[in-house]
Design an enzyme around this catalytic site. Structure first.
Site, PDB file in Angstrom:
ATOM      1  N   ASP A   1       0.821  -1.204   0.000  1.00 30.93           N
ATOM      2  CA  ASP A   1       0.000   0.000   0.000  1.00 30.93           C
ATOM      3  C   ASP A   1       0.857   1.257   0.000  1.00 30.93           C
ATOM      4  O   ASP A   1       1.919   1.315   0.629  1.00 30.93           O
ATOM      5  CB  ASP A   1      -0.897  -0.018   1.244  1.00 30.93           C
ATOM      6  CG  ASP A   1      -1.817   1.171   1.316  1.00 30.93           C
ATOM      7  OD1 ASP A   1      -2.688   1.297   0.432  1.00 30.93           O
ATOM      8  OD2 ASP A   1      -1.686   1.975   2.263  1.00 30.93           O
TER       9      ASP A   1
ATOM     10  N   GLU B   1       1.187  -0.597  -5.162  1.00 31.85           N
ATOM     11  CA  GLU B   1       0.231   0.467  -5.437  1.00 31.85           C
ATOM     12  C   GLU B   1       1.053   1.752  -5.540  1.00 31.85           C
ATOM     13  O   GLU B   1       1.336   2.410  -4.537  1.00 31.85           O
ATOM     14  CB  GLU B   1      -0.801   0.582  -4.314  1.00 31.85           C
ATOM     15  CG  GLU B   1      -1.878   1.597  -4.651  1.00 31.85           C
ATOM     16  CD  GLU B   1      -2.450   2.320  -3.448  1.00 31.85           C
ATOM     17  OE1 GLU B   1      -3.497   2.960  -3.594  1.00 31.85           O
ATOM     18  OE2 GLU B   1      -1.836   2.273  -2.373  1.00 31.85           O
TER      19      GLU B   1
END
Length: 789
Positions: free
Chosen positions: A458, A511
């Site tokens: 993330d 990401e």
């Protein structure tokens, strides 16, 4: 000076009190296991043998009490070496016994036939000098007000961590850090108990508190293991299910009670204690693991269903999910599930992205073994398991990692570097080797201990740039004057290299929302920027997601002016190994659900959605779809109630609406998995060829996909709400006929059922740069896939 005292405490009846430790009471522990009971307690009273006669107490020479300095440090919780003064030690040809037992009324040494009551030195300190030549194996009989406990002495044991562990921790290279630190039920020097170890280099002292000592840490000081910054204590008799925390004395003398950073199990939030855990799960996924690495992920089918476990079917535990989720994902044809963060987090509304327990699956849904059971069942069903991993930041909770030992430790020492400007959290200090080790080992931990098949990392962009969400003056350039966070780059490279080396077949996914060069390039290959690759296996294509959704949001009459938003992704499609993500982030916070982003009435919205999904599944790159979007949920996702499953109820008349979209997604996956042209050459430019990418006035996109043997699939997306008859499409001349294999306008999906039911034969008329062409009927707002007959 000598004293003669009875060494056998008496109860009110005059009989010797039976000593039982807390873990030997015969009550069930929190894991449900029956704790051991003494054999005597199991024998009916009428048939119990008389206990053997107690030996006469020996005379105990009172040894010099613990010195004032050591005594003060033990009372203050600032002693670095409690084992050096407590326990048993040879002294001048005899053995000195010293114990620190706050609130005890008496302490007696038991060793074979020896029973010797120690002298009460006050404030919980007891001591005695016995005429022994060697330190014996012994136990302590501790008398409190109204109870007596017979127990091992925690301070008679050698350290449980060896020099290799400490060396690797000091070097920041302990790739299985969770095996060294944390709480571990173990047998040490022939005695069963729990080993506690924690890294707190700035602490003046560390003690362990828990249910086993009634949360009074006073009598349980830990020892500092040299320059490693690690504190350790083996506590006999402590087993699974006990709650604990570490009481840390900060450099300023104040104290803080902290959860274990490497706890492998926690209490159910909002409670915050760590839990002593030992795994008993027996894996049944050996076949899955054996073939997981057979095909590189970029050359394999990879269709991902993103799930928020607590809300997929609210109220289900890990084990209940294991009975439903694998069956649903298998029916829908997805190859993988991606779980939004499962590591423990205090605030459910963060969806797991503000982690406090990096080594513990959230206790909201069950135990760590329950989570292993879920992963195991998914693997046995042929479904891979990815999980979101959040190494970018952590929350400021005072019982967790923030200023863990009284000073910045896991966070950067520079407040500007430590504070994350967007989320009110703290950023890790990626330049500190022990912190980097904590995170690298954590990535390995999930893959090795829980058999996770991939980590979606993330917020990578927030890690890579020193000026991320910061204004001028709020950040300091790196040593070269640039904005790149060199420490974060090194961390990501080390993490990826370590995971790929240790865990064959695992994939890491970034990401990363910027144009950072080389996200999926191997770490040893340097690019134009001078940096080595970050080493990820895949990267989310945020540009494709943004551009394509922007195009689809326009009314069809305006789409010709935005045609390039659908084609631009092919300009850079092979710069990285991409995943095309329609994730949870796109269907929350006022962004509307996927179907609600589409223009037009309800029929047109669903038709647009179906056409878009057909375009997405044919486009180079892997696919990811968030739960609820597979059946055109109209409302935004809410973690409170999850997907609107009732929309699929036949009583609602869902066959032509939501069920139709769900059936399309299922068929997309089925055809996709059976058609290597759609995934085998995702990262090879030779696997894609535009037929027409400039038919803006017609809102048409047509392209070919090829597998490794050159077998083609033709994808045509028509994103205007009209039917086009005899629409000419250029094709290769070596295919004798083409047949529809999928049509998003089919009646069973809720479409108008405009189709090409018969095989379409090429005509020798060159078109779109191809030597031949076919004439198709293009349905309204639809994607059609054709393959050679």
């Amino acid at each position: 000076m000598t004293s003669k005292k009875s060494a056998t405490p008496k109860n009110k009846s005059g009989k010797s009190k039976t000593d039982k430790s807390k873990t030997g009471s015969g009550k069930a522990d929190r894991s449900g296991a029956e704790e051991p009971r003494s054999d005597r307690a199991a024998i009916p009273a009428a048939r119990r043998p008389e206990p053997p006669a107690r030996p006469d107490p020996v005379e105990v020479a009172v040894s010099p009490a613990i010195g004032a300095g050591d005594r003060a440090r033990l009372l203050d919780g600032t002693h670095h070496a409690p084992h050096s003064v407590l326990g048993a030690h040879p002294v001048g040809g005899e053995v000195a016994f010293r114990a620190f037992r706050p609130y005890a009324q008496a302490v007696t040494v038991l060793s074979g036939d020896l029973r010797a009551e120690l002298h009460d030195d006050g404030a919980g300190f007891f001591s005695g000098l016995l005429p022994l030549t060697d330190v014996p194996a012994y136990r302590l009989l501790v008398t409190y007000d109204g109870t007596v406990h017979e127990t091992e002495d925690a301070y008679r044991f050698l350290p449980t961590l060896g020099e290799l562990d400490l060396h690797l921790i000091g070097e920041g290279r302990h790739e299985q850090l969770w095996r060294a630190l944390g709480a571990h039920v173990t047998t040490h020097q022939g005695v069963t108990g729990t080993r506690f170890a924690v890294w707190a280099p700035n602490a003046l002292g560390v003690r362990v508190a828990g249910t086993f000592n009634f949360w009074d840490a006073g009598g349980f000081p830990m020892r500092s293991l040299g320059s490693s910054g690690v504190w350790e204590l083996f506590v006999p008799g402590v087993g699974e299910g006990e709650l604990y925390k570490f009481e840390i004395t900060r450099p300023d003398g104040s104290r803080t009670l902290r959860a274990d950073p490497l706890a492998r199990r926690t209490e159910v939030p909002p409670a915050t204690s760590s839990v002593v855990h030992a795994s008993h799960h027996e894996w049944g996924d050996a076949e899955w693991l054996a073939r997981r690495a057979d095909t590189p992920v970029e050359q394999a089918p990879f269709s991902v269903y993103e799930v928020h476990l607590p809300s997929w079917r609210p109220g289900l535990t890990y084990r209940q999910l294991a009975e439903q989720l694998p069956a649903y994902v298998t029916e829908m044809g997805f190859t993988h599930v991606e779980l939004m963060p499962v590591a423990e987090h205090p605030f459910g509304g963060s969806w797991g992205y503000q982690v406090t327990g990096f080594y513990a699956p959230t206790a909201r849904l069950g135990t760590p073994d329950d989570f292993k059971y879920l992963v195991d069942r998914l693997h046995q069903a042929g479904v891979g398991v990815l999980m979101d991993w959040v190494p970018a930041h952590f929350p400021r909770d005072a019982w967790a990692l923030a200023e863990f030992d009284g000073r910045p430790l896991y966070e950067h020492h520079d407040p500007m570097r430590a504070a994350h400007p967007d989320w009110g959290t703290l950023e890790f200090d990626f330049g500190r080797r022990e912190v980097r080790n904590f995170l690298v080992a954590n990535a390995v931990y999930w893959c090795e201990e829980f058999h996770i098949d991939g980590l979606r990392v993330d917020a990578v962009a927030s890690m890579l740039y020193l000026d991320y969400s910061r204004e001028p003056g709020q950040w300091t350039p790196n040593e070269h004057g640039g904005r790149e966070n060199l420490d974060a780059v090194a961390f990501l490279q080390e993490m990826n290299a370590t995971v790929y080396r240790r865990c064959p077949g695992v994939v890491t996914i970034a990401e990363e929302s910027t144009a950072w060069d080389g996200v999926t390039r191997p770490t040893h290959h340097r690019g134009p920027s001078g940096f080595g690759g970050l080493g990820f296996g895949l990267k989310w294509n945020m540009g494709w997601m943004h551009d394509s959704l922007q195009y689809m949001s326009h009314e069809p009459v305006h789409r010709s002016y935005h045609h390039g938003e659908m084609t631009f992704s092919m300009v850079y499609a092979y710069s990285e190994n991409y995943v095309l993500p329609i994730s949870h982030d796109e269907v929350v916070h006022g962004k509307r659900s996927l179907v609600s982003k589409m223009p037009g009435d309800w029929w047109q919205q669903r038709a647009n959605l179906r056409a878009y999904l057909g375009f997405m599944w044919a486009h180079p790159g892997k696919q990811l779809l968030f739960m609820g979007q597979e059946f055109a949920q109209g409302a935004e996702w809410s973690e409170a109630h999850g997907p609107d499953w009732w929309l699929l109820d036949p009583a609602y008349g869902a066959e032509a609406d939501h069920r139709g979209v769900r059936d399309l997604v299922r068929d997309l996956n089925a055809v996709y998995r059976a058609t290597p042209a759609l995934w085998q050459r995702d990262t090879d430019p030779a696997g894609f060829r535009w037929i027409t990418g400039d038919a803006a006035e017609d809102n048409v996109f047509a392209f070919l996909r090829h597998d490794a043997e050159g077998n083609p699939l033709l994808a045509v997306s028509h994103l205007a709400p009209v039917v086009r008859h005899d629409y000419r499409i250029g094709v290769p001349e070596d295919v004798p006929a083409w047949v529809e294999v999928l049509n998003s306008d089919a009646g069973r999906y809720g479409g108008s059922d405009v189709a090409n039911p018969d095989a379409v034969k090429p005509e020798p008329q060159a078109w779109h740069g191809q030597p031949a062409s076919i004439r198709l009927t293009l349905p309204p707002l639809a994607t059609v896939w054709l393959r050679p007959a």
